[in-house]
Design a protein around this motif. Sequence first.
Motif, PDB file in Angstrom:
ATOM      1  N   GLY A  45       0.831  -1.205   0.000  1.00  6.51           N
ATOM      2  CA  GLY A  45       0.000   0.000   0.000  1.00  6.51           C
ATOM      3  C   GLY A  45       0.859   1.246   0.000  1.00  6.51           C
ATOM      4  O   GLY A  45       2.094   1.173  -0.074  1.00  6.51           O
ATOM      5  N   GLY A 105       0.169   0.271  -3.822  1.00  4.10           N
ATOM      6  CA  GLY A 105      -0.991  -0.618  -3.730  1.00  4.10           C
ATOM      7  C   GLY A 105      -1.822  -0.508  -4.996  1.00  4.10           C
ATOM      8  O   GLY A 105      -1.391   0.087  -5.990  1.00  4.10           O
ATOM      9  N   ARG A 133      -1.171   9.108  -0.256  1.00  3.85           N
ATOM     10  CA  ARG A 133      -1.161   8.450  -1.569  1.00  3.85           C
ATOM     11  C   ARG A 133      -1.314   9.481  -2.686  1.00  3.85           C
ATOM     12  O   ARG A 133      -0.563   9.482  -3.661  1.00  3.85           O
ATOM     13  CB  ARG A 133      -2.314   7.439  -1.626  1.00  3.85           C
ATOM     14  CG  ARG A 133      -2.479   6.795  -2.997  1.00  3.85           C
ATOM     15  CD  ARG A 133      -3.809   6.069  -3.096  1.00  3.85           C
ATOM     16  NE  ARG A 133      -4.897   7.024  -3.020  1.00  3.85           N
ATOM     17  CZ  ARG A 133      -6.136   6.742  -2.620  1.00  3.85           C
ATOM     18  NH1 ARG A 133      -6.440   5.533  -2.253  1.00  3.85           N
ATOM     19  NH2 ARG A 133      -7.063   7.680  -2.573  1.00  3.85           N
ATOM     20  N   VAL A 154      -9.768  -1.460  -0.580  1.00  3.43           N
ATOM     21  CA  VAL A 154      -9.016  -1.959  -1.739  1.00  3.43           C
ATOM     22  C   VAL A 154      -9.983  -2.593  -2.743  1.00  3.43           C
ATOM     23  O   VAL A 154      -9.900  -2.339  -3.948  1.00  3.43           O
ATOM     24  CB  VAL A 154      -7.942  -2.972  -1.288  1.00  3.43           C
ATOM     25  CG1 VAL A 154      -7.248  -3.595  -2.499  1.00  3.43           C
ATOM     26  CG2 VAL A 154      -6.912  -2.289  -0.393  1.00  3.43           C
TER      27      VAL A 154
END
Lengths: 122, 205, 101
Positions: free
Chosen positions: B45, B114, B185, C24
């Motif tokens: 990630g 990720g 991110r 995710v």
Amino acid sequence: MAIETSNECMSVSQAKALLKHGVECRGVSDDPPQFQVGDVVRAKVMHPITYTRLPRYVRGKIGTITKVHGVYIFPDTMGQRLGTKPQYVYSVRFAAQELWGPDAASKDVLHIDLFDDHLEAT
Amino acid sequence: MAHTHRPESDIALRVKAIESLLVEKGIVDPATLDTIIDAYEHRIGPHNGARIVAKAWVDADYKQRLLADGTSAIAELDLTGFSSEHMVVVENTPQVHNLIVCTLCSCYPWAILGLPPTWYKSFAYRSRAVIEPRKVLQEFGLDIPDDVEIRVWDSNADLRYLVLPERPAGTAGLSEAALADLVTRNAMIGTAQVPPPEPPSTLAA
Amino acid sequence: MNGPHDMGGMHGMGPIPIEPDEPVFHAEWEAKVFAMSFATFCNFFPVDETRHASERMPPGDYLSSAYYERWLYALERLITEHNLVTPAEIEQRIAELAPGE
């Protein structure tokens, strides 16, 4: 030379190796790179009905080589299992206005990675 | 994001049918599927990318190696992996703002950040990031001044890209680990800047 | 191929769908499609063959499908084209697994 695959079930250890090390996508070529940093190039105008990593929005546009990345397997033939056809990949810089016209910001640029087969000298 | 035209339950059933056939025929191994899902849900990630950024912020030599050859500098931290085999790191400065996209699919440095977020995979981002990056960045709350150059990187080949964001002010005393905690991110894709650390609440007026 | 996947510069796609704190995978089927595809990479299909397969989705379907639906299409197309599984087997298995019939 058509690409053959092993067609074996991926084991846990193979999956771990693939996650950790990835895919070998580099190739070997005896030829020197067609272009050098600073060369002005044109992305070819072509419309293959098969797989290509040359997007339409750069075709026919003039750019500058900013980096020679080295030799890589050619995805355009790999996508059809036709062969690896290793060749050089370059980072090519295009002015935003070359791609999109005068409405684009004059300072802005776009970089894209193109293969020998995608490019021609101007 | 595109709206699904089939009910989710139909898709889930179709997936279950295909899975049972592939397992039955020995084409996929259920333990392998679990390994893959676990890796991306729990191990891989943006914290990986944040380590790279924080190290570059505190170690000038590392930063130089990272910008010169991202692949080997990232390998120093043992952060190699699938869809990050060949890395290019681009540095944001007061003069240059970098933005990463993949217009043809959604290529992304999986081992470093990720799997990509929905917005990165969206048709809106893939179509617009190249033609109107400034408007796209405004939707993320980033107004890039006209005198700053925007560099968009369309990662269509085997190279994958990581943005080295600017180190925020007020972080001189922070450890590398504390710096890594600040890195988001989106900042490593170029759709955000790294915010300065929140001031201690006792100082709030 | 000049497909809908080649969308750099297209108009009309709307605002960027920014989702805070997203998981995710949004559903178990997404994780399974992803993992099954990953498990076929290299051993059965070069990664570029999988990308190309998703691009061969009919344009209307491509533009109205979510990300992992396109992965599902690519996986199904490749396993059937390479005769690993037949379309009839898939339909039959769906009928067998369908609840309450």
